[in-house]
Design a protein around this motif. Structure first.
Motif, mmCIF file in Angstrom:
data_model
loop_
_atom_site.group_PDB
_atom_site.id
_atom_site.type_symbol
_atom_site.label_atom_id
_atom_site.label_comp_id
_atom_site.label_asym_id
_atom_site.label_seq_id
_atom_site.Cartn_x
_atom_site.Cartn_y
_atom_site.Cartn_z
ATOM 1 N N GLU A 7 23.543 -6.115 56.830
ATOM 2 C CA GLU A 7 22.712 -5.806 55.635
ATOM 3 C C GLU A 7 23.503 -5.314 54.268
ATOM 4 O O GLU A 7 23.053 -5.736 53.271
ATOM 5 C CB GLU A 7 21.718 -4.521 55.903
ATOM 6 N N LEU A 8 24.422 -4.626 54.536
ATOM 7 C CA LEU A 8 25.389 -4.029 53.657
ATOM 8 C C LEU A 8 25.955 -5.270 52.905
ATOM 9 O O LEU A 8 26.267 -5.462 51.779
ATOM 10 C CB LEU A 8 26.321 -3.225 54.047
ATOM 11 N N ALA A 9 26.391 -6.287 53.794
ATOM 12 C CA ALA A 9 27.079 -7.600 53.155
ATOM 13 C C ALA A 9 26.161 -8.623 52.316
ATOM 14 O O ALA A 9 26.474 -8.673 51.091
ATOM 15 C CB ALA A 9 27.573 -8.350 54.205
ATOM 16 N N ALA A 10 24.970 -8.299 52.857
ATOM 17 C CA ALA A 10 23.638 -9.127 52.063
ATOM 18 C C ALA A 10 23.488 -8.276 50.683
ATOM 19 O O ALA A 10 23.432 -9.061 49.753
ATOM 20 C CB ALA A 10 22.371 -9.134 52.965
ATOM 21 N N GLU A 11 23.515 -6.919 50.719
ATOM 22 C CA GLU A 11 23.351 -6.240 49.341
ATOM 23 C C GLU A 11 24.525 -6.502 48.413
ATOM 24 O O GLU A 11 24.380 -6.660 47.407
ATOM 25 C CB GLU A 11 23.196 -4.722 49.892
ATOM 26 N N ALA A 12 25.877 -6.713 49.191
ATOM 27 C CA ALA A 12 26.845 -7.025 48.123
ATOM 28 C C ALA A 12 26.646 -8.294 47.532
ATOM 29 O O ALA A 12 27.107 -8.826 46.372
ATOM 30 C CB ALA A 12 28.245 -7.055 49.143
ATOM 31 N N CYS A 13 26.325 -9.400 48.280
ATOM 32 C CA CYS A 13 25.910 -10.649 47.781
ATOM 33 C C CYS A 13 24.833 -10.635 46.840
ATOM 34 O O CYS A 13 25.030 -11.275 45.918
ATOM 35 C CB CYS A 13 25.485 -11.786 48.922
ATOM 36 N N ASP A 14 23.810 -9.651 47.058
ATOM 37 C CA ASP A 14 22.816 -9.665 46.016
ATOM 38 C C ASP A 14 23.165 -9.041 44.736
ATOM 39 O O ASP A 14 22.724 -9.382 43.701
ATOM 40 C CB ASP A 14 21.672 -9.011 46.581
ATOM 41 N N ASP A 15 24.471 -8.117 44.648
ATOM 42 C CA ASP A 15 24.852 -7.447 43.568
ATOM 43 C C ASP A 15 25.484 -8.663 42.542
ATOM 44 O O ASP A 15 25.427 -8.039 41.514
ATOM 45 C CB ASP A 15 25.831 -6.371 43.944
ATOM 46 N N ARG A 16 25.919 -9.567 43.286
ATOM 47 C CA ARG A 16 26.434 -10.830 42.252
ATOM 48 C C ARG A 16 25.348 -12.008 42.120
ATOM 49 O O ARG A 16 25.814 -13.003 41.860
ATOM 50 C CB ARG A 16 27.689 -11.175 43.026
ATOM 51 N N LYS A 17 24.349 -11.583 42.397
ATOM 52 C CA LYS A 17 23.216 -12.619 42.347
ATOM 53 C C LYS A 17 23.251 -13.958 43.203
ATOM 54 O O LYS A 17 22.902 -14.827 42.689
ATOM 55 C CB LYS A 17 22.947 -12.875 40.740
ATOM 56 N N ALA A 18 23.727 -13.612 44.422
ATOM 57 C CA ALA A 18 23.755 -14.810 45.334
ATOM 58 C C ALA A 18 22.322 -15.215 45.571
ATOM 59 O O ALA A 18 21.309 -14.462 45.463
ATOM 60 C CB ALA A 18 24.287 -14.375 46.624
ATOM 61 N N THR A 19 22.082 -16.447 45.793
ATOM 62 C CA THR A 19 20.768 -17.281 46.194
ATOM 63 C C THR A 19 20.652 -17.409 47.707
ATOM 64 O O THR A 19 21.633 -17.452 48.344
ATOM 65 C CB THR A 19 20.796 -18.613 45.206
ATOM 66 N N ASP A 20 19.261 -17.347 48.078
ATOM 67 C CA ASP A 20 18.941 -17.696 49.445
ATOM 68 C C ASP A 20 19.844 -16.971 50.449
ATOM 69 O O ASP A 20 20.328 -17.621 51.344
ATOM 70 C CB ASP A 20 19.027 -19.255 49.381
ATOM 71 N N ILE A 21 19.767 -15.725 50.299
ATOM 72 C CA ILE A 21 20.429 -14.966 51.211
ATOM 73 C C ILE A 21 19.866 -14.705 52.717
ATOM 74 O O ILE A 21 18.773 -14.361 52.525
ATOM 75 C CB ILE A 21 20.870 -13.470 50.705
ATOM 76 N N GLU A 22 20.678 -15.017 53.502
ATOM 77 C CA GLU A 22 20.101 -15.136 54.994
ATOM 78 C C GLU A 22 20.711 -14.451 55.948
ATOM 79 O O GLU A 22 22.051 -14.449 55.846
ATOM 80 C CB GLU A 22 19.683 -16.604 55.464
ATOM 81 N N LEU A 23 20.327 -13.657 57.030
ATOM 82 C CA LEU A 23 20.732 -13.129 57.856
ATOM 83 C C LEU A 23 20.338 -13.834 59.311
ATOM 84 O O LEU A 23 18.985 -13.846 59.381
ATOM 85 C CB LEU A 23 20.641 -11.514 58.039
ATOM 86 N N ILE A 24 21.292 -14.293 60.150
ATOM 87 C CA ILE A 24 21.047 -14.733 61.488
ATOM 88 C C ILE A 24 21.467 -13.834 62.574
ATOM 89 O O ILE A 24 22.770 -13.830 62.520
ATOM 90 C CB ILE A 24 21.359 -16.167 61.385
ATOM 91 N N ARG A 25 20.919 -13.461 63.374
ATOM 92 C CA ARG A 25 21.441 -12.539 64.471
ATOM 93 C C ARG A 25 21.887 -13.787 65.611
ATOM 94 O O ARG A 25 20.822 -14.619 66.156
ATOM 95 C CB ARG A 25 20.457 -11.656 64.991
ATOM 96 N N ILE A 26 22.948 -13.908 65.859
ATOM 97 C CA ILE A 26 23.316 -15.070 66.778
ATOM 98 C C ILE A 26 24.068 -14.466 68.236
ATOM 99 O O ILE A 26 24.427 -15.428 69.149
ATOM 100 C CB ILE A 26 24.252 -15.871 66.138
#
Length: 120
Positions: free
Chosen positions: A8-27
């Motif tokens: 979640e923290l990594a996804a927030e960091a991606c979002d901070d730089r306006k990344a697109t289509d952010i997905e988290l996949i539990r593998i």
């Protein structure tokens, strides 16, 4: 911090730089490589580098974690940050379409990240 919080923290960091289509996949149920994968899009070399740097900085300051290894950050078509239980991929559109990681990990539990910028 558990692996889901780290993702979640990594996804927030991606979002901070306006990344697109952010997905988290539990593998973790389907692979021994990691517990979570975060996949995010960037439109240029500069943006891919900025997103990767944002992830590194945020995980360093808030989780006291550094990547075990990183790949592709200089070329910035596809950057990979490996934190052990978490792998972060940042890809430009052509690379994301070509490698189609979402399909490859389709047996994992998918969670889409809701951008804070959508409401602005």
């Amino acid at each position: 911090m558990d692996s889901h919080q780290l993702a979640e923290l990594a996804a927030e960091a991606c979002d901070d730089r306006k990344a697109t289509d952010i997905e988290l996949i539990r593998i973790e149920e389907v692979s021994c490589l990691a517990e979570w994968i975060v996949i995010a899009g960037g439109f240029s070399d500069v943006q891919v580098r900025a997103i990767a740097k944002s992830v590194e900085d945020k995980l360093k300051t808030q989780a006291e974690r550094l990547p075990l290894r990183s790949e592709g950050v200089n070329e910035a078509k596809w950057a990979l940050l490996d934190y052990g239980e978490l792998i972060v991929h940042v890809l430009q559109p052509n690379e994301r379409k070509y490698y189609d990681l979402e399909s490859f990990w389709s047996t994992g539990e998918r969670k889409f990240f809701s951008s804070t910028y959508k409401d602005i």
